[in-house]
Design a protein around this motif. Structure first.
Motif, short mmCIF file in Angstrom:
data_model
loop_
_atom_site.label_atom_id
_atom_site.label_comp_id
_atom_site.label_asym_id
_atom_site.label_seq_id
_atom_site.Cartn_x
_atom_site.Cartn_y
_atom_site.Cartn_z
N PRO A 39 4.79 -7.33 0.87
CA PRO A 39 4.81 -5.98 1.42
C PRO A 39 5.19 -5.10 2.84
CG PRO A 39 3.31 -6.89 0.66
CD PRO A 39 3.67 -7.87 1.06
N HIS A 43 4.05 0.41 1.39
CA HIS A 43 3.70 -0.39 0.27
C HIS A 43 1.78 -0.72 0.25
CE1 HIS A 43 3.72 -3.50 -3.42
NE2 HIS A 43 2.76 -3.77 -2.56
N GLU A 44 1.28 -1.29 1.86
CA GLU A 44 0.24 -1.42 2.41
C GLU A 44 -0.70 -0.45 2.37
OE1 GLU A 44 -0.14 -4.65 2.69
OE2 GLU A 44 0.31 -6.08 3.24
N ASP A 85 -2.12 -5.55 -6.52
CA ASP A 85 -2.20 -5.79 -4.76
C ASP A 85 -3.94 -4.57 -4.29
OD1 ASP A 85 0.88 -5.07 -4.38
OD2 ASP A 85 1.19 -4.74 -5.85
N ILE A 118 1.01 -2.39 -6.83
CA ILE A 118 2.12 -0.82 -6.64
C ILE A 118 3.86 -1.72 -6.80
CG2 ILE A 118 2.89 -0.02 -4.71
CD1 ILE A 118 -0.34 -0.16 -3.79
N SER A 120 7.12 -2.98 -6.64
CA SER A 120 8.54 -3.29 -5.64
C SER A 120 9.74 -3.01 -6.36
CB SER A 120 7.82 -4.38 -4.53
OG SER A 120 7.84 -5.18 -5.23
#
Length: 207
Positions: A39, A43-44, A85, A118, A120
């Motif tokens: 990620p 995102h993290e 996630d 989440i 991507s």
């Protein structure tokens, strides 16, 4: 070994769990091994932000929940295994999970309070495949956090914009509520949650 398994047409869950390395993140999608991309930072950031805020909320409510780092969700009737996630577990029910002790895997909806994915680049997996399997499992609440507005127009509308889709299981089917901008997130599990969509997208910690 890695290349051989990735090239195999179909893999059982047992084969997958025996092979899966600890150093990389993989999922099993209906018998196909999928290597998950690393990620990006944003995102993290959102993962960290949600983990902290949800943890604070369930501790405030004195709920016996927990957020594991690498646990898998396995639909019982499918050769799939997903690594969400954010996964909020109902810890007392883990005693009923036969795969928990050795495989860190849950198969029962009663063990899962909330799943968050989440988005991507491969948004179809979150909106189509995982939504369908989580619904079939009977997971009560599933969020799709699409902070870049990547999902198909049939899911997030036109023009595309950052959207959080909260799926609530009602009479065996997901009903979807969507939140954007300064909309306050309405969570079935956490009705007093006070975050807005923008606060999650920005993932800014309070000092």
């Amino acid at each position: 070994m890695v290349e051989a398994l990735l090239k195999t047409k179909l893999v059982t869950f047992e084969e997958f769990i025996q092979w899966k390395p600890e150093s990389n993140r993989y999922e099993l999608h209906q018998g196909v091994v999928v290597e998950m991309n690393q990620p990006v930072g944003k995102h993290e950031d959102i993962i960290c932000f949600l983990n902290e805020r949800i943890t604070a909320e369930y501790l405030r409510l004195n709920l016996s929940y927990g957020i594991p780092k690498t646990a898998l969700v396995k639909p019982p009737e499918s050769e799939s295994a997903y690594s969400p996630d954010v996964l909020v577990l109902n810890r007392p029910n883990l005693a009923n999970e036969t795969l928990w002790e050795k495989e860190s895997t849950v198969t029962q909806a009663a063990s899962i309070s909330l799943v968050i994915e989440i988005v991507s680049t491969n948004w179809r997996v979150d909106y189509l495949i995982k939504a369908g399997e989580y619904e079939e499992m009977g997971i009560r609440e599933y969020w799709i956090v699409d902070y870049l507005g990547l999902g198909g127009r049939r899911f997030i509308g036109s023009p595309k914009q950052p959207t959080i889709s909260v799926h609530e299981l009602i009479d065996g089917e997901y009903q979807v509520s969507q939140f954007r901008g300064n909309d306050r997130i309405v969570s079935p599990n956490f009705p007093e949650f006070s975050l807005t969509a923008n606060e999650i997208f920005q993932a800014e910690w309070l000092v």
